[in-house]
Design a protein around this motif. Structure first.
Motif, mmCIF file in Angstrom:
data_model
loop_
_atom_site.group_PDB
_atom_site.id
_atom_site.type_symbol
_atom_site.label_atom_id
_atom_site.label_comp_id
_atom_site.label_asym_id
_atom_site.label_seq_id
_atom_site.Cartn_x
_atom_site.Cartn_y
_atom_site.Cartn_z
ATOM 1 N N LEU A 241 41.014 92.495 13.197
ATOM 2 C CA LEU A 241 40.429 91.888 12.010
ATOM 3 C C LEU A 241 39.220 92.731 11.589
ATOM 4 O O LEU A 241 38.150 92.641 12.186
ATOM 5 N N PRO A 242 39.390 93.574 10.562
ATOM 6 C CA PRO A 242 38.286 94.449 10.120
ATOM 7 C C PRO A 242 37.383 93.797 9.080
ATOM 8 O O PRO A 242 36.750 94.475 8.283
ATOM 9 N N SER A 243 37.301 92.482 9.083
ATOM 10 C CA SER A 243 36.540 91.722 8.102
ATOM 11 C C SER A 243 35.059 92.089 8.106
ATOM 12 O O SER A 243 34.486 92.378 9.151
ATOM 13 N N PHE A 244 34.455 92.051 6.905
ATOM 14 C CA PHE A 244 33.036 92.390 6.756
ATOM 15 C C PHE A 244 32.125 91.169 6.895
ATOM 16 O O PHE A 244 30.933 91.309 7.122
ATOM 17 N N ASN A 245 32.691 89.985 6.735
ATOM 18 C CA ASN A 245 31.870 88.776 6.786
ATOM 19 C C ASN A 245 32.740 87.585 7.151
ATOM 20 O O ASN A 245 33.809 87.395 6.574
ATOM 21 N N GLU A 246 32.307 86.801 8.109
ATOM 22 C CA GLU A 246 33.047 85.629 8.568
ATOM 23 C C GLU A 246 32.056 84.566 9.027
ATOM 24 O O GLU A 246 30.863 84.839 9.166
ATOM 25 N N LEU A 247 32.562 83.354 9.270
ATOM 26 C CA LEU A 247 31.776 82.342 9.959
ATOM 27 C C LEU A 247 32.280 82.237 11.404
ATOM 28 O O LEU A 247 31.598 82.603 12.333
ATOM 29 N N PHE A 248 33.516 81.792 11.551
ATOM 30 C CA PHE A 248 34.183 81.756 12.851
ATOM 31 C C PHE A 248 35.680 81.773 12.561
ATOM 32 O O PHE A 248 36.300 80.722 12.424
#
Length: 337
Positions: A241-248
């Motif tokens: 998961l190369p996401s730049f912003n997440e919560l959980f």
């Protein structure tokens, strides 16, 4: 429960909501009467989405304790949806106004407590309860079952497979996932998910071109029903998961639950929730090196698998069931005061 999260498929908010409702009905059917989107007298009104009609319902009498589930903040929407001004400004202010209408907020990542406090929400009105997934829905298949699954999907048993999941949008780092597929042509890449919000998705035009005409080693099966997602996790040698912003992210917990080694972009927000259970990589170059090493080193892959299993136990359904029950019990006691 008040939610419209399941109307839009392929998003984590809907998954988290579905897991909680399932948990309450399974563990506390005799103690907790769960009603969905029904106005009426209640001890607790738990809001999972910020629909305007739900906001209006908070002004009605006999709503009990108003609980808001914080699945996103204004800053976490950047890179997700293209909302033109002044509508963007209006929605962001409305979002915070909705949260301020709540008697108590639940965050899935403790790092967001300070962010909410910056918007003027008191710390004692915020509770941290992490996400979780059910082992009944997400579990590791046997080696034999995995081989049969690959045959069914037309993937060689010897092929190294990288799976990513989530909405296809800029914030999720899908562009970097595509870059990695192009730079690692011998590895099979699969991104499960789609454009849940259509053309208003950030980066839609460029990403749509690749989805329609991907490299040979990259496939986009689209939005998959939650009940079939377990198969895709079990196809993977590595979840990325190369996401730049997440919560959980629910997808990470789902991968852990299936025993899949996890590689994530090195984000500070992960430190307080899943540090030590995944392999961090700061950019595409580091992700490429990490994937190549895992593909070549079976022992390294095995250790990361063991970490995933440990993480799945930490965020187990049974443990979080008691956490939620205690939280709701405390809220009902406050109603009676």
């Amino acid at each position: 429960m008040f939610s419209s999260a399941t109307k839009v498929k392929g998003q984590g908010v809907g998954s988290a909501y579905a897991e909680l409702v399932q948990l309450l009905k399974k563990h506390f059917a005799d103690d907790i009467d769960v009603q969905i989107n029904k106005l009426g007298r209640s001890d607790i009104s738990h809001y999972h989405t910020v629909d305007f009609r739900f906001y209006l319902s908070t002004f009605l009498p006999q709503r009990g304790r108003k609980i808001g589930y914080v699945h996103f903040l204004p800053e976490t929407l950047n890179g997700s949806l293209k909302i033109p001004q002044p509508f963007r400004w209006i929605f962001f202010h409305y979002l915070i106004a909705f949260y301020k209408r709540m008697d108590q907020l639940v965050v899935v990542n403790p790092s967001f407590i300070k962010d909410l406090m910056r918007y003027g929400i008191r710390e004692d009105k915020i509770t941290y309860i992490p996400n979780f997934v059910s082992k009944e829905s997400f579990f590791e298949l046997s080696k034999k079952e995995k081989i049969e699954l690959r045959k069914k999907k037309g993937i060689s048993e010897s092929k190294f497979v990288i799976v990513g999941t989530g909405q296809i949008q800029e914030r999720k780092g899908v562009a970097d996932f595509i870059k990695l597929a192009r730079r690692l042509p011998k590895i099979q890449f699969i991104w499960v998910g789609g454009f849940s919000f259509g053309k208003i998705t950030d980066g839609y035009s460029e990403l749509k071109k690749v989805v329609d005409n991907p490299p040979v080693n990259l496939s986009f099966p689209g939005i998959v029903e939650r009940g079939k997602m377990n198969e895709f996790y079990n196809l993977a040698d590595v979840f990325l998961l190369p996401s730049f912003n997440e919560l959980f992210p629910m997808s990470v917990l789902e991968a852990f639950s299936c025993g899949v080694p996890v590689v994530l972009r090195d984000l500070e927000l992960y430190n307080s929730i899943i540090a030590g259970y995944y392999l961090p990589a700061s950019d595409v170059d580091e992700m490429k090196v990490s994937i190549e090493k895992l593909a070549e080193d079976e022992e390294k892959l095995k250790k990361l698998h063991e970490k995933a299993v440990k993480a799945s136990k930490k965020y187990s359904e049974d443990y979080l069931a008691q956490v939620w029950y205690s939280f709701y019990k405390k809220q009902t006691e406050m109603v009676k005061r």
